[in-house]
Design a protein around this motif. Structure first.
Motif, PDB file in Angstrom:
ATOM      1  N   MET A   1      39.031  24.712  43.785  1.00  0.00           N
ATOM      2  CA  MET A   1      38.182  25.089  44.891  1.00  0.00           C
ATOM      3  C   MET A   1      37.702  26.515  44.716  1.00  0.00           C
ATOM      4  N   ALA A   2      36.528  26.834  45.260  1.00  0.00           N
ATOM      5  CA  ALA A   2      35.966  28.178  45.141  1.00  0.00           C
ATOM      6  C   ALA A   2      36.701  29.142  46.072  1.00  0.00           C
ATOM      7  N   LEU A   3      36.902  30.376  45.577  1.00  0.00           N
ATOM      8  CA  LEU A   3      37.546  31.394  46.397  1.00  0.00           C
ATOM      9  C   LEU A   3      36.584  31.881  47.478  1.00  0.00           C
ATOM     10  N   GLU A   4      37.085  32.032  48.693  1.00  0.00           N
ATOM     11  CA  GLU A   4      36.278  32.562  49.784  1.00  0.00           C
ATOM     12  C   GLU A   4      36.522  34.061  49.886  1.00  0.00           C
ATOM     13  N   LEU A   5      35.760  34.816  49.132  1.00  0.00           N
ATOM     14  CA  LEU A   5      35.941  36.265  49.086  1.00  0.00           C
ATOM     15  C   LEU A   5      35.171  36.936  50.223  1.00  0.00           C
ATOM     16  N   ARG A   6      35.658  38.089  50.643  1.00  0.00           N
ATOM     17  CA  ARG A   6      35.034  38.856  51.716  1.00  0.00           C
ATOM     18  C   ARG A   6      34.708  40.262  51.211  1.00  0.00           C
ATOM     19  N   ASN A   7      33.564  40.802  51.676  1.00  0.00           N
ATOM     20  CA  ASN A   7      33.281  42.192  51.352  1.00  0.00           C
ATOM     21  C   ASN A   7      33.906  43.098  52.412  1.00  0.00           C
ATOM     22  N   HIS A   8      33.748  44.406  52.251  1.00  0.00           N
ATOM     23  CA  HIS A   8      34.418  45.367  53.123  1.00  0.00           C
ATOM     24  C   HIS A   8      34.013  45.190  54.587  1.00  0.00           C
ATOM     25  N   ASP A   9      32.724  45.098  54.859  1.00  0.00           N
ATOM     26  CA  ASP A   9      32.264  44.982  56.245  1.00  0.00           C
ATOM     27  C   ASP A   9      32.743  43.688  56.892  1.00  0.00           C
ATOM     28  N   GLN A  10      32.757  42.600  56.138  1.00  0.00           N
ATOM     29  CA  GLN A  10      33.221  41.327  56.691  1.00  0.00           C
ATOM     30  C   GLN A  10      34.692  41.404  57.092  1.00  0.00           C
ATOM     31  N   ILE A  11      35.494  42.046  56.242  1.00  0.00           N
ATOM     32  CA  ILE A  11      36.930  42.170  56.556  1.00  0.00           C
ATOM     33  C   ILE A  11      37.125  42.997  57.821  1.00  0.00           C
ATOM     34  N   VAL A  12      36.420  44.117  57.917  1.00  0.00           N
ATOM     35  CA  VAL A  12      36.552  44.986  59.090  1.00  0.00           C
ATOM     36  C   VAL A  12      36.099  44.255  60.354  1.00  0.00           C
ATOM     37  N   ASN A  13      34.971  43.579  60.323  1.00  0.00           N
ATOM     38  CA  ASN A  13      34.450  42.883  61.501  1.00  0.00           C
ATOM     39  C   ASN A  13      35.368  41.757  61.955  1.00  0.00           C
ATOM     40  N   GLU A  14      35.893  40.983  61.002  1.00  0.00           N
ATOM     41  CA  GLU A  14      36.789  39.892  61.372  1.00  0.00           C
ATOM     42  C   GLU A  14      38.095  40.423  61.953  1.00  0.00           C
ATOM     43  N   ALA A  15      38.618  41.505  61.361  1.00  0.00           N
ATOM     44  CA  ALA A  15      39.856  42.089  61.881  1.00  0.00           C
ATOM     45  C   ALA A  15      39.631  42.661  63.290  1.00  0.00           C
ATOM     46  N   ALA A  16      38.486  43.301  63.513  1.00  0.00           N
ATOM     47  CA  ALA A  16      38.192  43.865  64.836  1.00  0.00           C
ATOM     48  C   ALA A  16      38.068  42.760  65.879  1.00  0.00           C
ATOM     49  N   ALA A  17      37.412  41.652  65.505  1.00  0.00           N
ATOM     50  CA  ALA A  17      37.251  40.546  66.453  1.00  0.00           C
ATOM     51  C   ALA A  17      38.598  39.960  66.853  1.00  0.00           C
ATOM     52  N   ILE A  18      39.493  39.791  65.886  1.00  0.00           N
ATOM     53  CA  ILE A  18      40.820  39.234  66.186  1.00  0.00           C
ATOM     54  C   ILE A  18      41.622  40.206  67.054  1.00  0.00           C
ATOM     55  N   ALA A  19      41.535  41.515  66.724  1.00  0.00           N
ATOM     56  CA  ALA A  19      42.282  42.510  67.499  1.00  0.00           C
ATOM     57  C   ALA A  19      41.792  42.578  68.941  1.00  0.00           C
ATOM     58  N   GLN A  20      40.501  42.552  69.163  1.00  0.00           N
ATOM     59  CA  GLN A  20      39.947  42.621  70.516  1.00  0.00           C
ATOM     60  C   GLN A  20      40.249  41.355  71.310  1.00  0.00           C
ATOM     61  N   GLN A  21      40.316  40.226  70.598  1.00  0.00           N
ATOM     62  CA  GLN A  21      40.660  38.986  71.287  1.00  0.00           C
ATOM     63  C   GLN A  21      42.110  39.012  71.743  1.00  0.00           C
ATOM     64  N   SER A  22      42.976  39.603  70.939  1.00  0.00           N
ATOM     65  CA  SER A  22      44.397  39.663  71.291  1.00  0.00           C
ATOM     66  C   SER A  22      44.686  40.772  72.296  1.00  0.00           C
ATOM     67  N   CYS A  23      43.915  41.871  72.205  1.00  0.00           N
ATOM     68  CA  CYS A  23      44.147  43.012  73.099  1.00  0.00           C
ATOM     69  C   CYS A  23      42.798  43.569  73.546  1.00  0.00           C
ATOM     70  N   PRO A  24      42.226  43.027  74.631  1.00  0.00           N
ATOM     71  CA  PRO A  24      40.882  43.443  75.087  1.00  0.00           C
ATOM     72  C   PRO A  24      40.752  44.928  75.386  1.00  0.00           C
ATOM     73  N   ASP A  25      41.872  45.652  75.624  1.00  0.00           N
ATOM     74  CA  ASP A  25      41.779  47.073  75.938  1.00  0.00           C
ATOM     75  C   ASP A  25      41.380  47.920  74.719  1.00  0.00           C
ATOM     76  N   LEU A  26      41.518  47.334  73.512  1.00  0.00           N
ATOM     77  CA  LEU A  26      41.147  48.079  72.317  1.00  0.00           C
ATOM     78  C   LEU A  26      39.637  47.962  72.124  1.00  0.00           C
ATOM     79  N   THR A  27      38.914  48.879  72.682  1.00  0.00           N
ATOM     80  CA  THR A  27      37.449  48.770  72.632  1.00  0.00           C
ATOM     81  C   THR A  27      36.784  49.877  71.820  1.00  0.00           C
ATOM     82  N   ASP A  28      37.539  50.896  71.418  1.00  0.00           N
ATOM     83  CA  ASP A  28      36.933  52.010  70.699  1.00  0.00           C
ATOM     84  C   ASP A  28      36.946  51.729  69.189  1.00  0.00           C
ATOM     85  N   LEU A  29      35.824  51.197  68.681  1.00  0.00           N
ATOM     86  CA  LEU A  29      35.694  50.903  67.245  1.00  0.00           C
ATOM     87  C   LEU A  29      34.570  51.721  66.633  1.00  0.00           C
TER      88      LEU A  29
END
Length: 374
Positions: A1-29
């Motif tokens: 199967m093909a590797l699903e690689l991520r670039n720098h911005d994609q990793i940051v955006n996905e991590a921020a989305a997960i963090a904000q979903q788990s802790c809505p008070d974290l809004t300063d990005l």
């Protein structure tokens, strides 16, 4: 199967989305904030891990390895990459004065008109002009020219030059004034590509324990790049019925494979063929294709500017045919129209003076002859 690689911005955006979903008070990005800095640091680390993963895969799997890593992988199985092949053909040395004799020494060097590709005169003891005592090709008194074989000094596809492009004599030859190649060269090849090497490895594995047609085909194809061949079963060299025998017709692109190459092919087939099964190895019979055609240019195009491109396209098509493949008369018109932009129509077309196909027999190999475009 093909590797699903991520670039720098994609990793940051996905991590921020997960963090904000788990802790809505974290809004300063915003850039420069402490939390954004942590996510970016983690992203850089993830990118490094991705790089290491890809590097490991490229060195440990045939499907993803390249270059030296692929050579090392297949080397464990005893399979090596096919090397590059020098283009070869003939050139004609000529002189203005035919008084006395002249000699074209073995090893003489000629070049293309732009000086980028060099060719060396090689030995052909079957050539009637070869003089073993003088170690060269002798032009007798009263004779104005001699045609001799040459090979590209540097192996590779760069030696596949067009007709009429070898015009420089790089090493002075007393009594010789000019050189030219009447036909183009087409049997030069670069080193085997990774893709071709992988495909050949599959055939290598699949035919190791089999004395089959596929095993024989693999043996022939592994001797040198650029070979075309046809295997005819239950026949002898004369074409007579001979149960249990087979004949291999081979062409290396020159129409006259050298003895050393034929010997190497024979040894390779001998190792792959069933024990006690007789086989015959023969050079394919050359069928020369002389083409004449008249073209009509589209509005806005000059016919004179299209003639060379049409001739080159037809020559390439003819010389791409393998042993046993016929040259279609009607296909030539399509090649002229489909390959060269600006050709509106082919008005007249003749192949060896007729409107019919040539070649197609298992022992035949079609080569381009004269191509006259008007």
């Amino acid at each position: 199967m093909a590797l699903e690689l991520r670039n720098h911005d994609q990793i940051v955006n996905e991590a921020a989305a997960i963090a904000q979903q788990s802790c809505p008070d974290l809004t300063d990005l915003t850039p420069g904030s402490a939390f954004r800095a942590l996510l970016e640091a983690a992203a850089f680390n993830s990118e490094w891990q991705q790089f290491l993963t890809v590097a490991v895969l490229r060195q440990t799997r045939a499907a993803t390895s390249r270059g030296d890593d692929l050579d090392s992988y297949f080397g464990d199985f005893g399979l090596t990459r096919l090397g590059s092949v020098s283009a070869s053909g003939t050139v004609t040395f000529s002189r203005f004065s035919t008084t006395g004799t002249a000699l074209v020494p073995l090893g003489s060097i000629v070049k293309t008109v732009d000086g980028t590709v060099s060719f060396t005169v090689v030995k052909d003891t079957a050539n009637p002009r070869w003089d073993i005592g003088l170690n060269g090709y002798l032009i007798a008194g009263g004779v104005g020219s001699v045609t001799v074989p040459v090979a590209a000094s540097t192996p590779g596809a760069s030696g596949n030059v067009r007709a009429g492009t070898i015009t420089m004599i790089a090493s002075a030859i007393p009594g010789i004034d000019a050189v030219a190649n009447a036909a183009g060269f087409q049997n030069g090849a670069d080193g085997e590509s990774d893709e071709a090497f992988r495909a050949r490895f599959t055939n290598y594995i699949n035919t190791r324990s089999q004395a089959t047609t596929g095993a024989v085909e693999f043996a022939v194809a592994s001797v040198q790049q650029g070979l075309t061949f046809k295997i005819v079963q239950n026949k002898d060299a004369a074409g007579n019925e001979s149960r249990g025998s087979f004949v291999i017709f081979v062409d290396d692109g020159t129409g006259s494979p050298p003895d050393a190459l034929m010997s190497a092919i024979h040894d390779a087939v001998q190792a792959a063929a069933p024990i006690s099964m007789p086989f015959y190895l023969l050079p394919a019979k050359v069928v020369t294709a002389n083409v004449s055609l008249t073209i009509k240019a589209k509005p806005g195009y000059s016919k004179a500017s299209l003639i060379g491109a049409v001739a080159a396209a037809i020559q390439d098509h003819i010389n791409s045919l393998g042993v046993g493949e016929p040259l279609s008369f009607y296909r030539l018109a399509h090649v002229a129209q489909d390959t060269v932009e600006g050709v509106q129509n082919v008005d007249t077309l003749l192949l060896n003076g007729h409107a019919e196909n040539v070649g197609g027999e298992p022992n035949q190999s079609v080569h381009a002859g004269s191509i006259a475009v008007s």
